[in-house]
Design a protein around this motif. Structure first.
Motif, PDB file in Angstrom:
ATOM      1  N   GLU A  12       0.834  -1.199   0.000  1.00 40.18           N
ATOM      2  CA  GLU A  12       0.000   0.000   0.000  1.00 40.18           C
ATOM      3  C   GLU A  12       0.875   1.258   0.000  1.00 40.18           C
ATOM      4  OE1 GLU A  12      -4.043   1.445   2.222  1.00 40.18           O
ATOM      5  OE2 GLU A  12      -3.323  -0.601   2.455  1.00 40.18           O
ATOM      6  N   GLU A  13       1.983   1.216   0.739  1.00 44.49           N
ATOM      7  CA  GLU A  13       2.923   2.345   0.762  1.00 44.49           C
ATOM      8  C   GLU A  13       3.495   2.603  -0.629  1.00 44.49           C
ATOM      9  OE1 GLU A  13       6.032   1.909   3.621  1.00 44.49           O
ATOM     10  OE2 GLU A  13       4.628   1.700   5.289  1.00 44.49           O
ATOM     11  N   GLU A  14       3.875   1.531  -1.297  1.00 43.54           N
ATOM     12  CA  GLU A  14       4.452   1.683  -2.629  1.00 43.54           C
ATOM     13  C   GLU A  14       3.409   2.216  -3.612  1.00 43.54           C
ATOM     14  OE1 GLU A  14       7.731  -0.742  -5.244  1.00 43.54           O
ATOM     15  OE2 GLU A  14       6.291  -1.899  -4.080  1.00 43.54           O
ATOM     16  N   LEU A  15       2.170   1.733  -3.534  1.00 46.36           N
ATOM     17  CA  LEU A  15       1.101   2.247  -4.387  1.00 46.36           C
ATOM     18  C   LEU A  15       0.923   3.742  -4.162  1.00 46.36           C
ATOM     19  CD1 LEU A  15      -1.232   2.046  -6.374  1.00 46.36           C
ATOM     20  CD2 LEU A  15      -2.684   1.304  -4.470  1.00 46.36           C
ATOM     21  N   ASN A  16       0.903   4.159  -2.909  1.00 43.59           N
ATOM     22  CA  ASN A  16       0.766   5.588  -2.615  1.00 43.59           C
ATOM     23  C   ASN A  16       1.916   6.400  -3.201  1.00 43.59           C
ATOM     24  OD1 ASN A  16      -1.682   5.306  -1.281  1.00 43.59           O
ATOM     25  ND2 ASN A  16      -0.693   4.931   0.682  1.00 43.59           N
ATOM     26  N   PHE A  18       3.544   5.588  -5.904  1.00 43.37           N
ATOM     27  CA  PHE A  18       3.308   5.614  -7.349  1.00 43.37           C
ATOM     28  C   PHE A  18       2.253   6.655  -7.715  1.00 43.37           C
ATOM     29  CE2 PHE A  18       4.405   0.804  -7.798  1.00 43.37           C
ATOM     30  CZ  PHE A  18       5.752   1.096  -7.663  1.00 43.37           C
ATOM     31  N   ILE A  19       1.230   6.776  -6.882  1.00 43.36           N
ATOM     32  CA  ILE A  19       0.182   7.762  -7.128  1.00 43.36           C
ATOM     33  C   ILE A  19       0.766   9.170  -7.045  1.00 43.36           C
ATOM     34  CG2 ILE A  19      -1.966   8.743  -6.199  1.00 43.36           C
ATOM     35  CD1 ILE A  19      -2.732   5.814  -5.434  1.00 43.36           C
ATOM     36  N   GLU A  20       1.669   9.382  -6.108  1.00 44.31           N
ATOM     37  CA  GLU A  20       2.316  10.690  -5.970  1.00 44.31           C
ATOM     38  C   GLU A  20       3.311  10.963  -7.088  1.00 44.31           C
ATOM     39  OE1 GLU A  20       3.969  11.430  -2.088  1.00 44.31           O
ATOM     40  OE2 GLU A  20       2.224  10.537  -1.120  1.00 44.31           O
ATOM     41  N   ASP A  79      -1.731   7.717 -13.781  1.00 44.04           N
ATOM     42  CA  ASP A  79      -1.339   9.024 -14.332  1.00 44.04           C
ATOM     43  C   ASP A  79      -1.811   9.079 -15.781  1.00 44.04           C
ATOM     44  OD1 ASP A  79      -0.080  11.244 -15.449  1.00 44.04           O
ATOM     45  OD2 ASP A  79       1.902  10.745 -14.677  1.00 44.04           O
ATOM     46  N   GLU A  80      -2.789   9.914 -16.060  1.00 42.69           N
ATOM     47  CA  GLU A  80      -3.373  10.036 -17.414  1.00 42.69           C
ATOM     48  C   GLU A  80      -2.318  10.326 -18.478  1.00 42.69           C
ATOM     49  OE1 GLU A  80      -6.425   9.696 -18.743  1.00 42.69           O
ATOM     50  OE2 GLU A  80      -7.515   9.314 -16.898  1.00 42.69           O
ATOM     51  N   ASP A  81      -1.262  11.025 -18.106  1.00 45.25           N
ATOM     52  CA  ASP A  81      -0.249  11.442 -19.083  1.00 45.25           C
ATOM     53  C   ASP A  81       0.824  10.391 -19.323  1.00 45.25           C
ATOM     54  OD1 ASP A  81      -1.511  13.924 -19.411  1.00 45.25           O
ATOM     55  OD2 ASP A  81      -0.452  14.749 -17.662  1.00 45.25           O
ATOM     56  N   GLN A  82       0.806   9.328 -18.571  1.00 47.30           N
ATOM     57  CA  GLN A  82       1.829   8.295 -18.704  1.00 47.30           C
ATOM     58  C   GLN A  82       1.336   7.188 -19.630  1.00 47.30           C
ATOM     59  OE1 GLN A  82       2.809   6.016 -15.171  1.00 47.30           O
ATOM     60  NE2 GLN A  82       4.972   6.347 -15.621  1.00 47.30           N
TER      61      GLN A  82
END
Length: 115
Positions: A12-16, A18-20, A79-82
């Protein structure tokens, strides 16, 4: 060619993280030895057949994600731009992974999938 599917298991930490910063997921996936790691799962083109077995629909027939279909297309975009080859990464939270797993197990026991 065709669209291939790859999944990675993250905390969950890694997902967060990635979101950032979506560059982090790209770096992880494209690392030299990612294919050899236990957190990396390459479905190749088989993802489409598995999704059909779970949902009774092909990808073009899905208008919104069901619990089983979201295992492949959650429509939760990192990320929409990725673009990682066929669009941006999508993700499930740990609670959604558990819900999807429970739903799949229940459907398998009763032989009643979403169709």
């Amino acid at each position: 060619m065709g669209m291939v599917g790859s999944m990675i298991r993250v905390s969950e930490e890694e997902l967060n993280s990635f979101i950032e910063n979506s560059e982090l997921v790209e770096n992880k996936i494209n690392s030299e030895k990612s294919f050899e790691q236990d957190w990396f799962f390459d479905l190749g083109k088989d993802w489409d057949g598995i999704q059909y077995l779970l949902t009774g629909k092909g990808v073009s027939e899905l208008s919104e994600p069901t619990i089983l279909a979201r295992a492949f297309f959650s429509y939760q975009i990192l990320d929409e731009d990725q673009d990682l080859g066929y669009g941006p990464a999508q993700y499930l939270t740990s609670a959604q992974v558990k819900e999807t797993s429970d739903w799949t197990a229940r459907a398998a026991r009763t032989n009643r999938f979403n169709w």
